[in-house]
Design a protein around this motif. Structure first.
Motif, short mmCIF file in Angstrom:
data_model
loop_
_atom_site.label_atom_id
_atom_site.label_comp_id
_atom_site.label_asym_id
_atom_site.label_seq_id
_atom_site.Cartn_x
_atom_site.Cartn_y
_atom_site.Cartn_z
N LEU A 18 0.82 -1.20 0.00
CA LEU A 18 0.00 0.00 0.00
C LEU A 18 0.86 1.26 0.00
O LEU A 18 1.85 1.33 0.71
CB LEU A 18 -0.90 0.03 1.24
CG LEU A 18 -1.89 -1.10 1.38
CD1 LEU A 18 -2.60 -1.01 2.72
CD2 LEU A 18 -2.90 -1.07 0.26
N PRO A 19 0.48 2.27 -0.81
CA PRO A 19 1.23 3.53 -0.77
C PRO A 19 0.92 4.31 0.50
O PRO A 19 -0.03 4.00 1.22
CB PRO A 19 0.75 4.27 -2.01
CG PRO A 19 -0.50 3.61 -2.43
CD PRO A 19 -0.51 2.23 -1.84
N ASP A 20 1.69 5.34 0.74
CA ASP A 20 1.56 6.14 1.96
C ASP A 20 0.52 7.25 1.86
O ASP A 20 0.37 8.02 2.79
CB ASP A 20 2.91 6.78 2.31
CG ASP A 20 3.95 5.75 2.66
OD1 ASP A 20 3.58 4.66 3.11
OD2 ASP A 20 5.14 6.05 2.49
N ARG A 21 -0.15 7.36 0.73
CA ARG A 21 -1.08 8.47 0.52
C ARG A 21 -2.26 8.00 -0.31
O ARG A 21 -2.24 6.93 -0.88
CB ARG A 21 -0.37 9.60 -0.20
CG ARG A 21 0.16 9.17 -1.55
CD ARG A 21 0.85 10.30 -2.31
NE ARG A 21 1.48 9.80 -3.51
CZ ARG A 21 0.84 9.46 -4.62
NH1 ARG A 21 -0.46 9.53 -4.69
NH2 ARG A 21 1.50 9.02 -5.67
N TYR A 22 -3.31 8.85 -0.35
CA TYR A 22 -4.43 8.56 -1.24
C TYR A 22 -3.96 8.68 -2.68
O TYR A 22 -3.09 9.48 -3.00
CB TYR A 22 -5.59 9.52 -0.99
CG TYR A 22 -6.30 9.25 0.31
CD1 TYR A 22 -6.88 8.02 0.56
CD2 TYR A 22 -6.38 10.23 1.30
CE1 TYR A 22 -7.52 7.75 1.75
CE2 TYR A 22 -7.03 9.98 2.49
CZ TYR A 22 -7.60 8.74 2.71
OH TYR A 22 -8.23 8.49 3.88
N LEU A 23 -4.55 7.89 -3.56
CA LEU A 23 -4.15 7.86 -4.96
C LEU A 23 -5.03 8.78 -5.79
O LEU A 23 -6.21 8.96 -5.50
CB LEU A 23 -4.27 6.43 -5.49
CG LEU A 23 -3.43 5.39 -4.76
CD1 LEU A 23 -3.81 3.99 -5.21
CD2 LEU A 23 -1.96 5.65 -4.99
N THR A 24 -4.45 9.32 -6.84
CA THR A 24 -5.19 10.15 -7.79
C THR A 24 -5.61 9.29 -8.98
O THR A 24 -5.10 8.17 -9.14
CB THR A 24 -4.31 11.30 -8.30
OG1 THR A 24 -3.25 10.74 -9.09
CG2 THR A 24 -3.74 12.13 -7.17
N PRO A 25 -6.50 9.78 -9.82
CA PRO A 25 -6.84 9.03 -11.04
C PRO A 25 -5.60 8.74 -11.91
O PRO A 25 -5.50 7.67 -12.51
CB PRO A 25 -7.83 9.94 -11.76
CG PRO A 25 -8.46 10.73 -10.66
CD PRO A 25 -7.36 10.96 -9.67
N ILE A 26 -4.66 9.67 -11.94
CA ILE A 26 -3.43 9.45 -12.71
C ILE A 26 -2.65 8.28 -12.12
O ILE A 26 -2.13 7.43 -12.85
CB ILE A 26 -2.58 10.73 -12.75
CG1 ILE A 26 -3.30 11.80 -13.56
CG2 ILE A 26 -1.20 10.45 -13.32
CD1 ILE A 26 -2.67 13.18 -13.49
N ASP A 27 -2.59 8.20 -10.78
CA ASP A 27 -1.90 7.08 -10.12
C ASP A 27 -2.56 5.76 -10.49
O ASP A 27 -1.88 4.77 -10.79
CB ASP A 27 -1.94 7.24 -8.60
CG ASP A 27 -1.15 8.42 -8.09
OD1 ASP A 27 -0.17 8.82 -8.75
OD2 ASP A 27 -1.52 8.95 -7.02
N ILE A 28 -3.90 5.74 -10.50
CA ILE A 28 -4.63 4.51 -10.83
C ILE A 28 -4.32 4.10 -12.27
O ILE A 28 -4.06 2.92 -12.55
CB ILE A 28 -6.15 4.70 -10.62
CG1 ILE A 28 -6.46 4.98 -9.14
CG2 ILE A 28 -6.94 3.49 -11.12
CD1 ILE A 28 -6.14 3.85 -8.19
#
Length: 78
Positions: A18-28
């Motif tokens: 799991l990453p350390d932050r909330y994901l953005t649509p670009i990350d997805i």
């Protein structure tokens, strides 16, 4: 010497899955190697990972994305 911050690859920031932050649509889009438009279509059709709004910004909880992937794996195995 000044260095320009480089946007890290979200796949490289995973720790214990799991990453350390909330994901953005670009990350997805980067994580699943799909076009950004596909991420928005998933949301519109309610077929992709569950996201939520923070003001006008769309974000994804890494734990929810992980669960969504696990559910897809179970469905594909059945």
């Amino acid at each position: 010497m000044l260095t320009t911050p480089v946007r890290s690859d979200p796949r490289a920031t995973l720790r214990a899955g799991l990453p350390d932050r909330y994901l953005t649509p670009i990350d997805i889009a980067e994580l699943f190697e799909v076009p950004l438009e596909t991420v928005y279509q998933w949301r519109k059709k309610r077929t992709g990972p569950p996201g939520f709004r923070v003001g006008k910004h769309l974000r994804y909880d890494p734990a929810a994305v992980h669960r969504w992937v696990a559910e897809r794996a179970i469905e594909d195995a059945a």
